[in-house]
Structure formats: structure tokens, C-alpha cells
Design a protein around this motif. Structure first.
Motif, mmCIF file in Angstrom:
data_model
loop_
_atom_site.group_PDB
_atom_site.id
_atom_site.type_symbol
_atom_site.label_atom_id
_atom_site.label_comp_id
_atom_site.label_asym_id
_atom_site.label_seq_id
_atom_site.Cartn_x
_atom_site.Cartn_y
_atom_site.Cartn_z
ATOM 1 N N SER A 130 0.490 -1.143 0.103
ATOM 2 C CA SER A 130 -0.035 0.024 -0.084
ATOM 3 C C SER A 130 0.780 1.386 -0.179
ATOM 4 C CB SER A 130 -0.893 0.324 1.381
ATOM 5 O OG SER A 130 -2.074 1.806 1.045
ATOM 6 N N ASN A 131 0.626 2.547 -0.807
ATOM 7 C CA ASN A 131 0.772 3.717 -0.915
ATOM 8 C C ASN A 131 0.571 4.570 0.081
ATOM 9 O OD1 ASN A 131 -1.469 4.503 -2.676
ATOM 10 N ND2 ASN A 131 0.556 4.227 -4.370
ATOM 11 N N VAL A 132 -0.576 4.128 0.860
ATOM 12 C CA VAL A 132 -1.287 4.827 1.969
ATOM 13 C C VAL A 132 -0.889 4.981 3.688
ATOM 14 C CG1 VAL A 132 -4.009 5.785 2.706
ATOM 15 C CG2 VAL A 132 -3.026 5.209 0.264
ATOM 16 N N VAL A 133 -0.926 6.133 4.206
ATOM 17 C CA VAL A 133 -0.363 5.286 5.971
ATOM 18 C C VAL A 133 -2.524 4.773 5.948
ATOM 19 C CG1 VAL A 133 -0.486 6.114 7.826
ATOM 20 C CG2 VAL A 133 1.090 6.936 5.546
ATOM 21 N N GLY A 134 -1.329 2.977 6.531
ATOM 22 C CA GLY A 134 -3.022 2.677 7.172
ATOM 23 C C GLY A 134 -3.529 1.672 6.211
ATOM 24 N N GLY A 135 -3.039 1.513 5.191
ATOM 25 C CA GLY A 135 -4.101 1.078 4.157
ATOM 26 C C GLY A 135 -3.700 0.010 3.631
ATOM 27 N N SER A 136 -3.915 -0.926 3.332
ATOM 28 C CA SER A 136 -4.026 -2.505 3.005
ATOM 29 C C SER A 136 -3.010 -3.177 2.365
ATOM 30 C CB SER A 136 -4.460 -3.835 3.173
ATOM 31 O OG SER A 136 -5.954 -3.011 2.867
ATOM 32 N N ASP A 137 -1.994 -4.135 2.384
ATOM 33 C CA ASP A 137 -1.240 -4.719 1.305
ATOM 34 C C ASP A 137 -1.941 -5.405 -0.113
ATOM 35 O OD1 ASP A 137 0.731 -3.349 1.856
ATOM 36 O OD2 ASP A 137 2.002 -5.024 2.132
ATOM 37 N N ARG A 138 -2.471 -5.419 -0.897
ATOM 38 C CA ARG A 138 -2.648 -6.343 -1.818
ATOM 39 C C ARG A 138 -1.904 -7.615 -2.097
ATOM 40 N NH1 ARG A 138 -7.698 -5.066 -5.407
ATOM 41 N NH2 ARG A 138 -6.994 -6.965 -6.006
ATOM 42 N N ILE A 139 -2.585 -8.699 -2.228
ATOM 43 C CA ILE A 139 -1.960 -9.930 -2.562
ATOM 44 C C ILE A 139 -2.352 -11.216 -3.258
ATOM 45 C CG2 ILE A 139 -0.513 -12.423 -1.825
ATOM 46 C CD1 ILE A 139 0.205 -10.837 0.382
ATOM 47 N N GLY A 140 -2.202 -11.136 -4.941
ATOM 48 C CA GLY A 140 -2.704 -12.230 -6.070
ATOM 49 C C GLY A 140 -1.670 -13.317 -5.945
ATOM 50 N N GLU A 141 -2.360 -14.528 -6.648
ATOM 51 C CA GLU A 141 -1.440 -15.183 -7.521
ATOM 52 C C GLU A 141 -1.312 -15.066 -9.094
ATOM 53 O OE1 GLU A 141 -2.322 -20.687 -8.160
ATOM 54 O OE2 GLU A 141 -4.066 -19.118 -7.019
ATOM 55 N N ILE A 142 -0.528 -15.667 -9.196
ATOM 56 C CA ILE A 142 0.168 -14.878 -10.706
ATOM 57 C C ILE A 142 -0.317 -16.539 -11.294
ATOM 58 C CG2 ILE A 142 2.092 -15.104 -12.441
ATOM 59 C CD1 ILE A 142 3.377 -13.210 -10.482
#
Length: 69
Positions: free
Chosen positions: A13-25
């Protein structure tokens, strides 16, 4: 950046407090594992990704077992 089908794309995430995203290739469209990648996220959404500096490739279990890196 190099990836194989089954690896995970971790987008920080590039926002403080934002959540990361994880996806499968699920598809590698570039030569020799290079981008773009088709990525499926846990909610079922799929997108074509050209990863930027906020992304990290994490080995999937199939890639790690094969010792491809």
C-alpha cells in the motif's frame, strides 16, 4: 523482475494505514518470466499487471519445490 505461474504478487500500500494486496500470478505474458502478469486476487478479480517499485514477487509453493530460482 521475474515470476512463474503460481507465484504471488504482493502490492504494498502507498497509503498510511492502507492494506496491501496479494494476488496469485495465473499467467506470465512476457518472455522468460518478465511482465506483464495476469493476477487473480482472493475476491476473484483478475487484472493484467505491469508491477512497479511497490510490488514484490513471492515464490509460490510449486516454484519453491522445483527450485527454479
Amino acid at each position: 523482475m521475474r515470476a512463474d505461474v503460481g507465484d504471488r504478487l504482493h502490492v504494498h500500500s502507498n497509503v498510511v494505514g492502507g492494506s496491501d494486496r496479494i494476488g496469485e500470478i495465473i499467467e506470465v505474458r512476457g518472455a522468460d518470466g518478465t511482465p506483464p502478469y495476469r493476477v487473480r486476487y482472493p475476491d476473484g478479480h483478475e487484472s493484467l499487471m505491469f508491477p512497479g517499485p511497490d510490488c514484490v514477487i513471492e515464490q509460490g509453493s510449486a516454484t519453491a519445490a522445483a527450485g527454479r530460482r
